[in-house]
Motif scaffolding. Structure first.
Motif, mmCIF file in Angstrom:
data_model
loop_
_atom_site.group_PDB
_atom_site.id
_atom_site.type_symbol
_atom_site.label_atom_id
_atom_site.label_comp_id
_atom_site.label_asym_id
_atom_site.label_seq_id
_atom_site.Cartn_x
_atom_site.Cartn_y
_atom_site.Cartn_z
ATOM 1 N N ALA A 173 0.826 -1.203 0.000
ATOM 2 C CA ALA A 173 0.000 0.000 0.000
ATOM 3 C C ALA A 173 0.864 1.259 0.000
ATOM 4 O O ALA A 173 0.545 2.246 -0.671
ATOM 5 N N PHE A 174 1.966 1.235 0.748
ATOM 6 C CA PHE A 174 2.908 2.364 0.737
ATOM 7 C C PHE A 174 3.481 2.568 -0.657
ATOM 8 O O PHE A 174 3.598 3.703 -1.136
ATOM 9 N N ILE A 175 3.856 1.467 -1.315
ATOM 10 C CA ILE A 175 4.397 1.560 -2.677
ATOM 11 C C ILE A 175 3.338 2.133 -3.616
ATOM 12 O O ILE A 175 3.629 2.989 -4.465
ATOM 13 N N GLY A 176 2.093 1.671 -3.436
ATOM 14 C CA GLY A 176 1.002 2.199 -4.249
ATOM 15 C C GLY A 176 0.791 3.684 -4.033
ATOM 16 O O GLY A 176 0.560 4.437 -4.992
ATOM 17 N N LEU A 177 0.884 4.116 -2.766
ATOM 18 C CA LEU A 177 0.727 5.540 -2.452
ATOM 19 C C LEU A 177 1.868 6.350 -3.061
ATOM 20 O O LEU A 177 1.646 7.449 -3.591
ATOM 21 N N PHE A 178 3.078 5.790 -3.001
ATOM 22 C CA PHE A 178 4.221 6.474 -3.606
ATOM 23 C C PHE A 178 4.029 6.615 -5.114
ATOM 24 O O PHE A 178 4.262 7.691 -5.683
ATOM 25 N N LEU A 179 3.597 5.544 -5.767
ATOM 26 C CA LEU A 179 3.394 5.597 -7.219
ATOM 27 C C LEU A 179 2.263 6.556 -7.577
ATOM 28 O O LEU A 179 2.331 7.256 -8.597
ATOM 29 N N ALA A 180 1.217 6.592 -6.734
ATOM 30 C CA ALA A 180 0.111 7.524 -6.985
ATOM 31 C C ALA A 180 0.601 8.969 -6.893
ATOM 32 O O ALA A 180 0.241 9.808 -7.724
ATOM 33 N N ASN A 181 1.424 9.241 -5.899
ATOM 34 C CA ASN A 181 1.967 10.603 -5.764
ATOM 35 C C ASN A 181 2.941 10.928 -6.888
ATOM 36 O O ASN A 181 2.999 12.073 -7.354
ATOM 37 N N LEU A 182 3.693 9.927 -7.341
ATOM 38 C CA LEU A 182 4.598 10.137 -8.468
ATOM 39 C C LEU A 182 3.801 10.452 -9.729
ATOM 40 O O LEU A 182 4.148 11.358 -10.496
ATOM 41 N N PHE A 183 2.699 9.719 -9.925
ATOM 42 C CA PHE A 183 1.844 9.961 -11.080
ATOM 43 C C PHE A 183 1.214 11.347 -11.004
ATOM 44 O O PHE A 183 1.168 12.082 -11.997
ATOM 45 N N LEU A 184 0.711 11.712 -9.811
ATOM 46 C CA LEU A 184 0.078 13.028 -9.667
ATOM 47 C C LEU A 184 1.091 14.155 -9.843
ATOM 48 O O LEU A 184 0.774 15.209 -10.407
ATOM 49 N N ALA A 185 2.320 13.943 -9.355
ATOM 50 C CA ALA A 185 3.355 14.956 -9.547
ATOM 51 C C ALA A 185 3.659 15.111 -11.034
ATOM 52 O O ALA A 185 3.807 16.228 -11.543
ATOM 53 N N TYR A 186 3.738 13.977 -11.752
ATOM 54 C CA TYR A 186 3.962 14.006 -13.199
ATOM 55 C C TYR A 186 2.813 14.725 -13.900
ATOM 56 O O TYR A 186 3.020 15.548 -14.791
ATOM 57 N N LEU A 187 1.590 14.418 -13.464
ATOM 58 C CA LEU A 187 0.411 15.054 -14.060
ATOM 59 C C LEU A 187 0.381 16.550 -13.743
ATOM 60 O O LEU A 187 0.001 17.362 -14.599
ATOM 61 N N GLN A 188 0.793 16.921 -12.533
ATOM 62 C CA GLN A 188 0.827 18.342 -12.162
ATOM 63 C C GLN A 188 1.840 19.101 -13.020
ATOM 64 O O GLN A 188 1.544 20.183 -13.534
#
Length: 584
Positions: A71-86
């Motif tokens: 779940a931590f890895i998933g949260l990290f990837l989600a934040n990485l994706f959102l940062a990329y999208l931002q």
């Protein structure tokens, strides 16, 4: 000046779309996404049974429960994706502002969402990791400017930088690495528009940029430097103009000066975003060889500008109301690091304590270790070689052996002190202490039990405090008595800790407003270490830390006094301005 006025006029004529872009990106991120993911990370940490996350328990936390780790890895990837999208949204939005065919608000929004769908469809982890590499390491100015919250946590704490720079070979290696990163940042700069506008793969984008900058490294470097300089001038010019207006307004009646200060606070916040937009306009115009079109604002779009400005003023105004109208805070405690100030002696020795106590710090921070015969001695380092020239650990020698040693530092020499002797002299001087317990693998199992039995009543009666990097020490103190304030030392700000500590001793450069707000909610405190430079002092004061641990007592003491005496609105806004400069 004509060209500059034209540039500002172009920005004004595109103001509705610029404000809308800012509102869509940052209101959503700062109001919704960041608090939501912060809560999620806190909840996941609780599920592991751990109270904190630090280098000392990483393995325990991430290996104990595989599902939580996933779940931590998933949260990290989600934040990485959102940062990329931002980042992608900012690049795409600015690029569309440079397109002369993008005139209407509806067309502007439509094209943004169309391009974002393509961006998401063609998303690859390699693209997100390249953005992480470029924004986080190669061109780190961008992570502060673009306000990428999780990328801003990518930093090398100042105490590590100081240590590396003090080692000649490591300092040389660090310099070579910095030059390499700068070289790669320039050679790969044209990869960004290829990723966001041309939907190229990372390898293709890098190859394109490498070829385009071939034999043009210095020319490209100069152009990027000029863009940075223009953006800095833009920010400082308008920022200091706002401060000048407030300085004049401070002579008005209090109600009027407060009202103007509130307006100026909002303007400073908007200026912060406008400076980012100004830089990105110049940056993307340079990368795409285009310019901002100039056309008159359509009258029917003015209501959009008014609505967005109203919402921005409302949001920032509420923040400013809390920030400006707060009463004069209790000044932070002044804490001497390792019992010295300005190299006035050998750390953790009695002669240095005597000199430092004359400067009247609120607390003197000192370090305690156990000896081979289960006594306690004053020493910070794990090895005696640096200060005593002896290749041994304090735990290898008896107290009698240790106190016969002479320590050398900063051109001074002094005998190594026992804890008893140090406490006795501090008592005679009337000096309160912040006692740091240094632990090692050679400590006796009952060390803390014996320490608290011997010194606990004395610490309580004299009003001393304690802190440690070892959470077991914090737990032992808390179990012994709630009357002893005890702080948990964290060298880096990651997931917010949920411990029984009175508060946290934090490396100052990793502190942020989000962490301080959570501390306030939990009625806990923060001591910042090691605060020695003017920028570090300003940042710590603005964040409202409860204590400042420093090697430069006189400098910090003077800054605290000025902060308490100079409470007019212009000085409050000046701190806000300098804080935004510092985070870049």
């Amino acid at each position: 000046m004509k060209k500059q006025r034209l540039g500002l006029r172009k920005i004004y004529h595109n103001l509705d779309k610029i404000l809308l872009l800012l509102f869509l990106i940052f209101m959503v991120m700062e109001v919704i996404w960041i608090p939501l993911t912060s809560f999620g990370a806190d909840w996941l940490l609780q599920q592991t049974g751990a109270r904190y996350l630090s280098y000392s328990n990483l393995g325990q936390v991430f290996l104990s429960k595989p599902l939580i780790t996933a779940a931590f890895i998933g949260l990290f990837l989600a934040n990485l994706f959102l940062a990329y999208l931002q980042i992608g949204t900012i690049f795409i939005g600015i690029y569309l502002l440079l397109n002369p065919q993008t005139n209407s608000i509806r067309g502007f929004l439509g094209q943004i969402f169309t391009r974002l769908r393509v961006l998401v469809k063609n998303f690859r982890l390699s693209k997100a990791f390249f953005c992480l590499l470029y924004v986080g390491f190669l061109f780190p100015f961008l992570k502060g400017l673009l306000k990428i919250h999780y990328f801003k946590k990518i930093l090398l704490p100042e105490f590590i930088q100081t240590y590396l720079l003090q080692q000649p070979l490591l300092a040389l290696a660090l310099l070579c690495l910095a030059l390499l990163l700068f070289y790669l940042a320039v050679r790969w700069v044209y990869a960004l528009p290829q990723l966001f506008f041309e939907e190229k793969r990372v390898g293709e984008a890098l190859a394109y940029s490498w070829k385009k900058t071939s034999w043009k490294f210095w020319q490209t470097s100069w152009q990027l430097g000029w863009i940075l300089l223009k953006s800095t001038i833009f920010f400082y010019f308008w920022g200091f103009l706002i401060l000048l207006i407030q300085n004049i307004a401070d002579d008005f009646p209090q109600a009027w000066s407060f009202f103007i200060a509130l307006i100026n606070f909002v303007l400073l916040k908007i200026l912060d975003y406008q400076a980012m937009i100004y830089f990105m306009l110049l940056f993307i115009a340079f990368l795409t060889d285009s310019s901002l079109p100039d056309f008159q604002q359509k009258h029917r779009h003015r209501w959009v500008r008014v609505v967005i400005l109203f919402l921005s003023f409302l949001f920032f105004g509420l923040e400013g109301l809390l920030y400006i109208s707060q009463p004069a805070e209790k000044p932070p405690l002044l804490i001497s690091h390792r019992g010295v100030s300005g190299e006035n002696g050998v750390q953790n020795t009695i002669p240095a304590l005597e000199k430092t106590a004359r400067l009247k710090p609120d607390l003197v921070e000192m370090d305690v270790q156990e000896t081979a015969d289960k006594q306690f001695v004053m020493m910070h380092d794990a090895n005696l070689k640096s200060l005593a020239g002896l290749d041994a650990r304090p735990q290898d020698l008896t107290l009698a052996d240790l106190t016969r040693l002479t320590l050398h530092e900063n051109g001074h020499e002094a005998p190594l002190a026992s804890l008893n002797a140090y406490l006795q002299r501090a008592d005679q001087l009337g000096q309160k202490l912040l006692i740091e317990i240094k632990t090692s693998s050679k400590d006796s199992p009952d060390m803390m039990e014996r320490f608290l039995k011997a010194y606990g009543p004395y610490i309580i009666s004299r009003g001393h405090q304690m802190h440690s990097l070892d959470y077991k020490v914090v737990q032992s103190v808390r179990k012994y008595s709630s009357k002893i304030p005890v702080y948990f030392i964290l060298p880096y700000n990651t997931i917010f800790p949920q411990t029984s500590a009175t508060g946290y001793t934090m490396e100052y450069s990793s502190l942020d407003q989000n962490f301080m707000f959570k501390l306030w909610l939990q009625n806990k405190q923060a001591y910042a270490w090691t605060v020695n430079s003017q920028s570090a002092i300003r940042q710590s004061l603005l964040l409202g830390v409860n204590g400042i641990i420093t090697d430069e007592l006189s400098e910090v003491k003077e800054a605290i006094q000025e902060d308490q005496e100079d409470r007019d609105y212009s000085s409050i806004l000046e701190k806000q301005l300098w804080y935004h400069v510092a985070i870049f």
